[in-house]
Design an enzyme around this catalytic site. Structure first.
Site, PDB file in Angstrom:
ATOM      1  N   GLU A 164       0.799  -1.226   0.000  1.00  0.00           N
ATOM      2  CA  GLU A 164       0.000   0.000   0.000  1.00  0.00           C
ATOM      3  C   GLU A 164       0.831   1.275   0.000  1.00  0.00           C
ATOM      4  O   GLU A 164       0.806   2.031   0.982  1.00  0.00           O
ATOM      5  CB  GLU A 164      -0.967   0.010   1.198  1.00  0.00           C
ATOM      6  CG  GLU A 164      -1.936  -1.148   1.222  1.00  0.00           C
ATOM      7  CD  GLU A 164      -3.043  -0.994   2.267  1.00  0.00           C
ATOM      8  OE1 GLU A 164      -2.964  -0.050   3.075  1.00  0.00           O
ATOM      9  OE2 GLU A 164      -3.982  -1.800   2.257  1.00  0.00           O
ATOM     10  N   GLU A 338      -5.184  -8.729   0.658  1.00  0.00           N
ATOM     11  CA  GLU A 338      -5.871  -8.380   1.905  1.00  0.00           C
ATOM     12  C   GLU A 338      -7.334  -8.103   1.623  1.00  0.00           C
ATOM     13  O   GLU A 338      -7.665  -7.477   0.621  1.00  0.00           O
ATOM     14  CB  GLU A 338      -5.301  -7.096   2.551  1.00  0.00           C
ATOM     15  CG  GLU A 338      -3.941  -7.245   3.144  1.00  0.00           C
ATOM     16  CD  GLU A 338      -3.449  -5.975   3.854  1.00  0.00           C
ATOM     17  OE1 GLU A 338      -4.290  -5.140   4.285  1.00  0.00           O
ATOM     18  OE2 GLU A 338      -2.228  -5.816   3.970  1.00  0.00           O
TER      19      GLU A 338
HETATM   20  C1  FCB Z   1      -4.372  -2.203   5.495  1.00  0.00           C
HETATM   21  C2  FCB Z   1      -2.983  -2.554   5.967  1.00  0.00           C
HETATM   22  C3  FCB Z   1      -2.944  -3.655   6.985  1.00  0.00           C
HETATM   23  C4  FCB Z   1      -4.095  -3.558   7.973  1.00  0.00           C
HETATM   24  C5  FCB Z   1      -5.415  -3.384   7.262  1.00  0.00           C
HETATM   25  C6  FCB Z   1      -6.619  -3.315   8.168  1.00  0.00           C
HETATM   26  O1  FCB Z   1      -4.394  -0.902   5.049  1.00  0.00           O
HETATM   27  O2  FCB Z   1      -2.173  -2.941   4.885  1.00  0.00           O
HETATM   28  O3  FCB Z   1      -1.690  -3.638   7.599  1.00  0.00           O
HETATM   29  O4  FCB Z   1      -3.844  -2.584   8.891  1.00  0.00           O
HETATM   30  O5  FCB Z   1      -5.371  -2.250   6.453  1.00  0.00           O
END
Ligand code: FCB
Length: 432
Positions: A164, A338
């Site tokens: 990110e 994620e």
């Molecule tokens: C993302 C992050 C991860 C976690 C989630 C909830 O932005 O990459 O580390 O904190 O959110």
């Protein structure tokens, strides 16, 4: 409801990151990271929480691998703490730090779980920050050297460069709610360019040294929608998209910046854009929330929000974002690196953790992903965020994203109902 089935070779996993789960921030020669410094400053993290104890995975990784095996996980996405390997961000590796990751990888492979390694999940060595951090072009070259150490040390096929970059840019440099806590739009763009340069340089090193392995960025994409039908809202949503998504996708895939989002150019050197657009072998897509934007360029919340105020439960957003990537950057294999939800979890008198809201969220999002795959998106696998409850950055331990509950006082792990639901999905390949 018609049954939703995934192919046998679809890969199911879970994700964590080093600073959020490892703990042991002072052990075995680990150096200080920007997140240690940031968390130590009162007012930055809720309740003064720090990276300790985390989920103490540094000491409990064998137990965690066993837990993953019991849940049937096929992939574990974790990150390497750069300051464990290079305590000051440069020079010869700290062998004790390196050894931890070797043992982790060996343990995973031994349990039949594929490792997917993120090189940078925000814990920059403080010594590099002291030299300017991501505002300093040199940091990108240090990152490529560190990446080379990791590629040579770990026999792993799949790698992710930067987790990110947008969050580092927006939260670390624009709003300052994350490390290093800068609030300056102009400096944010310099950091942005150097993060992307680091991504490109490290990708090149892998391609040169280890053909056959794969690498790409892990991008959090936020589908943006106009909040109403006015032309002004449409235009505002389009502008937001440039800043949220195109600022990262276009340099990486096309070697160009969207001019309206990259308004500063003095740090861009000849040849940089070629480096940044080094081939992406696998794209990590992280999806949590859509953004509905009104005519005044403000966000309008449209869907249910739970513990994390920024996260609207909108499964269609995942479908849309996958098809958008497929349309604009066809052919690239995608892995969801994620996706998940924080809920108010507590251990019930019966000993279980009944997180129905998380199950609903996962069911909705995995269903939306399935629809996108049917429509042509090349998605190979999915990682739930997160395997374990952990340090949720500025929110500390107050927000629980895990499918496994962590009692931080005892470090006991309790698989939540969502983990058992996920285990069944993995076993049957059928979404219920
Ligand atoms: C993302 C992050 C991860 C976690 C989630 C909830 O932005 O990459 O580390 O904190 O959110």
């Amino acid at each position: 409801m018609t049954s939703v089935r995934f192919p046998r070779d679809f890969v199911w996993g879970a994700a964590t990151s080093a600073f959020q789960v490892e703990g042991a921030t002072k052990e075995d020669g680990r150096g200080v990271s920007v997140w240690d410094t940031f968390a130590a400053t009162p007012g930055n993290v809720r309740d003064g929480d720090t990276g300790d104890p985390g989920a103490d995975q540094y000491h409990r990784f064998e137990q965690d691998i066993e837990l993953m095996r019991e849940l049937g996980l096929e992939s574990y996405r974790f990150s390497v703490a750069w300051p464990r390997v290079q305590p000051t961000g440069a020079g010869r590796p700290n062998l004790r730090g390196l050894d931890y990751y070797k043992r982790l990888v060996d343990g995973l492979v031994g349990a039949g779980i594929r490792p997917m390694v993120t090189l940078f999940h925000w814990d920059l060595p403080q010594a590099l920050q002291d030299e300017g951090g991501w505002e300093n072009r040199e940091t990108a070259y240090r990152f490529a050297e560190y990446a080379e150490i990791m590629y040579d040390a770990l026999h792993v096929r799949d790698w992710l460069t930067i987790n990110e970059p947008k969050t580092v840019v927006d939260c670390g440099y624009r709003t300052g709610i994350h490390a290093p806590g800068v609030r300056d739009d102009d400096r944010a763009l310099v950091a942005c360019h150097h993060l992307l340069l680091a991504h490109g340089l490290a990708s090149r090193v892998l391609h040169d040294r280890h053909p056959g392995r794969r690498i790409g960025p892990a991008l959090n994409l936020h589908p943006t929608y106009p909040a109403d039908d006015s032309p002004e809202a449409k235009e505002a949503a389009r502008r937001q998209d440039a800043r949220e998504n195109r600022l990262y996708l276009e340099p990486v895939f096309n070697g160009t910046y969207p001019e309206e989002a990259m308004t500063r150019h003095d740090m861009i050197m000849d040849g940089d854009m070629e480096i940044i657009s080094e081939k992406v072998d696998v794209l990590g897509v992280q999806y949590y929330t859509p953004l509905f934007i009104d005519a005044e360029q403000r966000r309008v919340v449209r869907h249910p929000v739970r513990v994390a105020g920024w996260l609207e439960d909108y499964p269609d957003g995942l479908h849309d974002v996958l098809l958008r990537v497929t349309r604009d950057h066809p052919g690239v294999p995608i892995v969801i690196t994620e996706n998940g939800l924080a809920t108010d979890d507590a251990v019930s008198p019966d000993g279980g953790v009944h997180d129905e809201d998380r199950i609903d969220y996962l069911r909705g999002h995995i269903g939306a992903m399935h629809r996108a795959v049917k429509a042509g998106a090349k998605v190979e696998g999915y990682h739930v965020w997160s395997l374990l409850d952990n340090f949720e950055w500025a929110e500390g331990y107050s927000q629980r994203f895990g499918i496994v509950y962590v009692d931080y006082a005892t470090q006991k792990r309790i698989p939540k109902d969502s983990a058992l639901w996920y285990r069944d999905l993995i076993e049957t390949g059928e979404l219920r």
